[in-house]
Design an enzyme around this catalytic site. Sequence first.
Site, PDB file in Angstrom:
ATOM      1  N   SER A 110       0.797  -1.228   0.000  1.00 53.93           N
ATOM      2  CA  SER A 110       0.000   0.000   0.000  1.00 53.93           C
ATOM      3  C   SER A 110       0.826   1.272   0.000  1.00 53.93           C
ATOM      4  CB  SER A 110      -0.934   0.002   1.214  1.00 53.93           C
ATOM      5  OG  SER A 110      -0.190  -0.072   2.411  1.00 53.93           O
ATOM      6  N   HIS A 141      -5.098  -3.426  -2.158  1.00 51.96           N
ATOM      7  CA  HIS A 141      -4.760  -2.457  -3.213  1.00 51.96           C
ATOM      8  C   HIS A 141      -4.513  -3.132  -4.554  1.00 51.96           C
ATOM      9  CE1 HIS A 141      -4.520   1.275  -0.894  1.00 51.96           C
ATOM     10  NE2 HIS A 141      -4.186   0.475   0.116  1.00 51.96           N
ATOM     11  N   LYS A 160     -11.406   0.100  -2.428  1.00 52.26           N
ATOM     12  CA  LYS A 160     -10.374   0.760  -3.235  1.00 52.26           C
ATOM     13  C   LYS A 160     -10.701   0.556  -4.719  1.00 52.26           C
ATOM     14  CE  LYS A 160      -7.648  -0.259   0.801  1.00 52.26           C
ATOM     15  NZ  LYS A 160      -7.984   0.892   1.611  1.00 52.26           N
TER      16      LYS A 160
HETATM   17  N1  PMP Z   1      -4.998  -3.951   3.899  1.00 51.67           N
HETATM   18  C1  PMP Z   1      -4.242  -3.028   3.300  1.00 51.67           C
HETATM   19  C2  PMP Z   1      -2.959  -3.459   2.659  1.00 51.67           C
HETATM   20  C3  PMP Z   1      -4.656  -1.693   3.234  1.00 51.67           C
HETATM   21  O1  PMP Z   1      -3.890  -0.766   2.646  1.00 51.67           O
HETATM   22  C4  PMP Z   1      -5.893  -1.343   3.812  1.00 51.67           C
HETATM   23  C5  PMP Z   1      -6.466   0.059   3.740  1.00 51.67           C
HETATM   24  N2  PMP Z   1      -5.650   1.085   3.900  1.00 51.67           N
HETATM   25  C6  PMP Z   1      -6.638  -2.330   4.441  1.00 51.67           C
HETATM   26  C7  PMP Z   1      -6.167  -3.622   4.459  1.00 51.67           C
HETATM   27  C8  PMP Z   1      -7.940  -2.000   5.114  1.00 51.67           C
HETATM   28  O2  PMP Z   1      -8.964  -1.878   4.189  1.00 51.67           O
HETATM   29  P1  PMP Z   1     -10.278  -1.026   4.566  1.00 51.67           P
HETATM   30  O3  PMP Z   1      -9.938   0.394   4.271  1.00 51.67           O
HETATM   31  O4  PMP Z   1     -11.344  -1.587   3.711  1.00 51.67           O
HETATM   32  O5  PMP Z   1     -10.526  -1.240   6.014  1.00 51.67           O
END
Ligand code: PMP
Length: 413
Positions: A203, A231, A263
């Site tokens: 991410s 992502h 996303k």
């Molecule tokens: N896993 C990763 C690698 C992320 O970057 C994120 C969100 N930033 C999440 C999980 C969490 O996803 P959500 O925003 O749907 O809670």
Amino acid sequence: MLHDPFDGLFDSEDPDASGLIAGATAERWMQTVGWGRRADLYTYSQPLAGPPGARADVGGREVVSASSYDYLGLASHPDVISAAADAVQRFGVGTGGVRLLTGTCDLHRELEATLAAHYSQGAALAFSSGYLANVAVLAALLGPDDVAVLDARCHRSIVDGCRLARVPVRLWRHNDVEHLDRVLSEAAPEARKTLVVTEGVFSMDGDLGPLAEIVETAERHGAYVMVDEAHALGAVGARGEGSWGALGVDPSRVHLWTGSLSKGLGASGGFVACGADVGAFLQHGAAPFFFSQALAPASTAAALASLGVMQREPERHAALRRNADLLREGVQAAGFDVGASASPIVPVVVGDDEAAYRLARDLWEHGVWATAVVFPAVARGAARLRLCATALHTPEDIDAICAALAACAPVPA
Ligand code: PMP
């Protein structure tokens, strides 16, 4: 004295580990964000006056949006919006129960069947966020007799899932399969089970891991594999399949796929796709499935509709790829190393936190909205702007982002 939430939990001294994993104290964290709290540098939590998009209306000011992860622009797609609106008409705005009790509707079943098929798995479960999906799955499946072997840059939700599971954690150097092999050789042989955890697209760096080699290495050691596609889904692969599509890996070789619906799919929520037996276990073993509300019908319908649009509109993937390439080139031309970015996420690493806050502020003044990411989301000294290309940007938007960056950026060290 503030409590150190990570104290003693991780025993790796891996220098590549993010500050998050290596042991942040709340005190140090407060000092760090102190910079960002200076009014002249604080650009977080700006309220949007409309949907995310290439251009955003923020407090009556139009800016080019450079950090939104609505990669395919599906948050504002008419088919997705009307699917969500229909679901509200049909099911109301809430489910009136948790999933295991009275909160399941046929939309949940349909979304889960679609996700299970997408990952060649026997089952899938939807959660109300991607964060929750990771925490739920890890806490339910792992315990003190197991071992979790994490890429050193795994997301906070993975770390928190391991903390809740009280599972011993070993870190392997980011995307370094030889190191993974060594860590697995040294990981407690008496462990009941060993789970290797990685991400499809990281991410904060926008790079993909060597998934085929990771799976092979885990197989050789008899370990299970979990991949977080938060992502990756929608963002990479010819039709947004995610990392398995981009890297040509048979998705049935991975035991647990988790991800976010917020996303690439532009909706909200999270999921796990896994074997049928694991899915049945998680329905009763994953606490958020029966102690937390069901994914809202509107979000469920939106995610389902987005999966359909992903198939029907290949031009979105083509535009996303073009814009990601243009963005990477522009950031490089402004003098920054984009590392191994191979996705719409393009990091602009500036080093210290204050430099990141300043650059975000200066870009904002140039009409570009890019968010600063600092410790503990990334390692100390690796503060950055996380830029994201989307399918909605025009080449002119990307030019505007890159021109502003070139005008504002300090000469990188
Ligand atoms: N896993 C990763 C690698 C992320 O970057 C994120 C969100 N930033 C999440 C999980 C969490 O996803 P959500 O925003 O749907 O809670």
